[in-house]
Write a protein that holds these residues in place. Structure first.
Motif, mmCIF file in Angstrom:
data_model
loop_
_atom_site.group_PDB
_atom_site.id
_atom_site.type_symbol
_atom_site.label_atom_id
_atom_site.label_comp_id
_atom_site.label_asym_id
_atom_site.label_seq_id
_atom_site.Cartn_x
_atom_site.Cartn_y
_atom_site.Cartn_z
ATOM 1 N N THR A 125 6.269 4.410 -4.994
ATOM 2 C CA THR A 125 5.023 3.746 -4.639
ATOM 3 C C THR A 125 4.749 3.960 -3.154
ATOM 4 O OG1 THR A 125 6.204 1.682 -4.228
ATOM 5 C CG2 THR A 125 5.236 1.960 -6.411
ATOM 6 N N PRO A 126 3.500 4.001 -2.756
ATOM 7 C CA PRO A 126 3.186 4.200 -1.343
ATOM 8 C C PRO A 126 3.918 3.180 -0.475
ATOM 9 C CG PRO A 126 1.216 4.369 -2.654
ATOM 10 C CD PRO A 126 2.315 3.902 -3.580
ATOM 11 N N PRO A 127 4.461 3.586 0.637
ATOM 12 C CA PRO A 127 4.220 4.830 1.344
ATOM 13 C C PRO A 127 5.147 5.975 0.930
ATOM 14 C CG PRO A 127 5.533 3.414 2.721
ATOM 15 C CD PRO A 127 5.248 2.647 1.455
ATOM 16 N N ASN A 162 -0.142 1.487 -9.184
ATOM 17 C CA ASN A 162 0.466 1.816 -7.902
ATOM 18 C C ASN A 162 1.793 2.534 -8.166
ATOM 19 O OD1 ASN A 162 0.990 2.017 -5.227
ATOM 20 N ND2 ASN A 162 1.667 -0.084 -4.973
ATOM 21 N N TYR A 163 1.700 3.755 -8.637
ATOM 22 C CA TYR A 163 2.892 4.514 -8.961
ATOM 23 C C TYR A 163 2.615 5.991 -8.770
ATOM 24 C CZ TYR A 163 0.474 5.521 -13.293
ATOM 25 O OH TYR A 163 -0.448 5.935 -14.205
ATOM 26 N N ARG A 164 3.685 6.743 -8.729
ATOM 27 C CA ARG A 164 3.581 8.195 -8.610
ATOM 28 C C ARG A 164 4.237 8.790 -9.841
ATOM 29 N NH1 ARG A 164 6.566 11.101 -3.684
ATOM 30 N NH2 ARG A 164 8.327 10.352 -4.865
ATOM 31 N N GLY A 165 3.646 9.801 -10.401
ATOM 32 C CA GLY A 165 4.187 10.445 -11.589
ATOM 33 C C GLY A 165 5.480 11.198 -11.312
ATOM 34 N N GLU A 166 6.061 11.712 -12.369
ATOM 35 C CA GLU A 166 7.289 12.499 -12.262
ATOM 36 C C GLU A 166 7.068 13.685 -11.332
ATOM 37 O OE1 GLU A 166 9.865 15.235 -15.296
ATOM 38 O OE2 GLU A 166 9.108 13.321 -16.045
#
Length: 63
Positions: A8-10, A42-46
């Motif tokens: 998640t950011p940052p 609020n997530y980033r993929g694989e």
């Protein structure tokens, strides 16, 4: 175990991820609490490994 970053950011680097050999479970209450604490989407993929090495360690702990 591998070195990576927060999802998640940052997206801070220097995070050690531990992958369990056997799946672990969480309760519905735990999932609801996580949903309450984390903003939606609020997530980033694989991500690709990009040269990182995944290592396996046998810990003496019973997870």
């Amino acid at each position: 175990v591998y070195q990576g970053s927060f999802t998640t950011p940052p997206c801070t680097e220097g995070v050690t991820w531990i992958i369990f050999k056997e799946p672990i479970t969480v309760s519905v209450e735990q999932v609801k609490e996580l949903q309450r604490l984390m903003p939606l989407n609020n997530y980033r993929g694989e991500q690709p490994l990009n040269g990182r090495v995944v290592k396996r360690y046998d810990f003496p702990y019973n997870y």
